[in-house]
Design a protein around this motif. Structure first.
Motif, PDB file in Angstrom:
ATOM      1  N   HIS A  79      14.392   0.991  -2.929  1.00 37.37           N
ATOM      2  CA  HIS A  79      13.212   0.545  -2.194  1.00 37.37           C
ATOM      3  C   HIS A  79      12.520  -0.602  -2.932  1.00 37.37           C
ATOM      4  N   VAL A  93       8.155   3.351  -4.545  1.00 41.08           N
ATOM      5  CA  VAL A  93       7.104   3.289  -3.525  1.00 41.08           C
ATOM      6  C   VAL A  93       6.296   4.586  -3.492  1.00 41.08           C
ATOM      7  N   LYS A 125       4.827   7.987  -2.088  1.00 40.24           N
ATOM      8  CA  LYS A 125       4.441   8.847  -0.967  1.00 40.24           C
ATOM      9  C   LYS A 125       5.064   8.427   0.364  1.00 40.24           C
ATOM     10  N   ALA A 126       5.043   7.127   0.678  1.00 38.77           N
ATOM     11  CA  ALA A 126       5.453   6.665   2.004  1.00 38.77           C
ATOM     12  C   ALA A 126       6.949   6.794   2.251  1.00 38.77           C
ATOM     13  N   THR A 127       7.753   6.824   1.219  1.00 40.63           N
ATOM     14  CA  THR A 127       9.212   6.795   1.388  1.00 40.63           C
ATOM     15  C   THR A 127       9.910   8.052   0.893  1.00 40.63           C
ATOM     16  N   ASN A 136       4.583   4.807  -7.773  1.00 38.65           N
ATOM     17  CA  ASN A 136       3.634   5.323  -6.773  1.00 38.65           C
ATOM     18  C   ASN A 136       2.937   4.204  -6.009  1.00 38.65           C
ATOM     19  N   ALA A 137       3.646   3.142  -5.656  1.00 39.77           N
ATOM     20  CA  ALA A 137       2.983   1.989  -5.054  1.00 39.77           C
ATOM     21  C   ALA A 137       2.221   2.347  -3.783  1.00 39.77           C
ATOM     22  N   SER A 138       2.685   3.351  -3.033  1.00 37.68           N
ATOM     23  CA  SER A 138       2.003   3.753  -1.804  1.00 37.68           C
ATOM     24  C   SER A 138       1.156   5.009  -2.000  1.00 37.68           C
ATOM     25  N   GLU A 163      -1.185  -5.671  -5.773  1.00 37.28           N
ATOM     26  CA  GLU A 163      -1.465  -4.451  -5.008  1.00 37.28           C
ATOM     27  C   GLU A 163      -1.317  -4.671  -3.506  1.00 37.28           C
ATOM     28  N   ARG A 217       1.007  -6.286  -2.253  1.00 36.86           N
ATOM     29  CA  ARG A 217       2.452  -6.474  -2.064  1.00 36.86           C
ATOM     30  C   ARG A 217       2.765  -7.871  -1.539  1.00 36.86           C
TER      31      ARG A 217
END
Length: 328
Positions: A149, A219, A221-223, A242-244, A315, A317
């Protein structure tokens, strides 16, 4: 040497506006330490996590995890570096957003002459992250398939090239057609625009319904759940960022239902805590870069005083490749 150095600090957790520039004393190295004068500093998502409080720190504290420059002095017992050496690092404690600092020597690595300082500053944390994902987490070999990802990001573009250099098939995801094209240009076999496509279905289609051997996911949480659905039985999920947002709690039984899957949440700093391991990982990264198998693409440069804007862009992206802070 200058008695003080411009240094980015935070006095409380929060948004980019909490970043402050201060003149801090540099000092002299004690046994096991070095003093290094930076030529450039790297920017990473972990810096944002520390600033926001997702990864809390004792405050006030300087920020930044990687940089490159010239060693000015070494403390007693430091044998792998000497004054005048070119060096680069990704290391604890935070404090790399500065003109110069005194720090522990063990995770600082001698930078080969063939690698410019800006590349050295941009690649250490991300490049050694790719090294442990491909070599220290689960067995991967030529012919295996991985899902990566954020394949057009700083870690992702290195991973695309790394996978290609080792005969590993990399399927990437990214948030735009332009970013997907960038990942393909850097060695991804395929790249899926997760904003417009059903990426789980696409991964299944690209693997003939079998799934991938491993997922490398910064990423979060989202993926996370979709990534589990992309794995073949006994596959490995590497959740390394943990980008999301942080991955939410889940029932371990889900791993059994989806094919006896494995999940790990690694961090670079566990892998490089041992001096010898750190130096070996850096040596492999340097060899990839010097051989031309991995090219370090720096797409964003910000002066140290514009660090808050650099955090905002990261942040949001809106970055590709690597981002560095420059020192005038």
């Amino acid at each position: 040497m200058a008695a003080t150095a411009r240094t980015v600090i935070i006095e409380e957790h929060g948004g980019p506006e909490k970043l402050k520039l201060a003149d801090l004393p540099v000092g002299e190295p004690v046994p096991g330490e070095i003093r290094i004068r930076h030529a450039a500093c790297g920017l990473n998502f972990i810096d944002c996590y520390q600033r926001s409080g997702l990864y809390p720190m004792t405050l006030p504290h300087a920020l930044g995890m990687e940089a490159a420059g010239i060693v000015e002095a070494v403390g007693e017992g430091v044998s792998h570096l000497a004054a005048g050496d070119r060096a680069a690092y990704a290391a604890m404690p935070p404090g790399a957003y500065t003109e110069a600092r005194v720090m522990p020597a063990a995770q600082v690595c001698k930078l080969p002459d063939g690698i410019p300082f800006e590349e050295g500053a941009a690649m250490m944390l991300k490049g050694m992250t790719v090294q442990y994902l491909f070599h220290r987490t689960t067995p991967l070999k030529a012919g295996d398939t991985v899902l990566f990802h954020a394949a057009a990001g700083g870690v992702g573009l290195i991973a695309c090239q790394w996978a290609k250099s080792e005969g590993i098939r990399l399927i990437g995801t990214a948030g735009s057609d332009e970013k997907c094209a960038l990942a393909l240009e850097h060695g991804a076999e395929a790249c899926i625009n997760y904003a417009t496509e059903d990426w789980v279905a696409q991964v299944r289609d690209l693997t003939g319904g079998k799934g991938v051997d491993a997922v490398m996911d910064s990423v979060g949480k989202a993926t996370f759940e979709g990534s589990l659905d992309c794995l073949k039985p006994l596959g490995m999920m590497m959740s390394f960022g943990n980008a999301s947002g942080a991955v939410e709690a889940f029932n371990l039984g889900l791993l059994a239902q989806k094919g006896s899957l494995k999940v790990t949440r690694p961090t670079l700093f566990t892998h490089i805590a041992d001096h010898d391991a750190c130096q070996e990982m850096a040596a492999m990264l340097f060899s990839k870069v010097l051989a031309g198998e991995v090219k370090i693409r720096i797409d964003q440069r910000f002066p140290l005083e514009d660090v808050a804007e650099a955090h905002r862009v990261l942040e949001a992206r809106r970055t590709t490749g690597q981002t560095i802070l420059t020192l005038s």
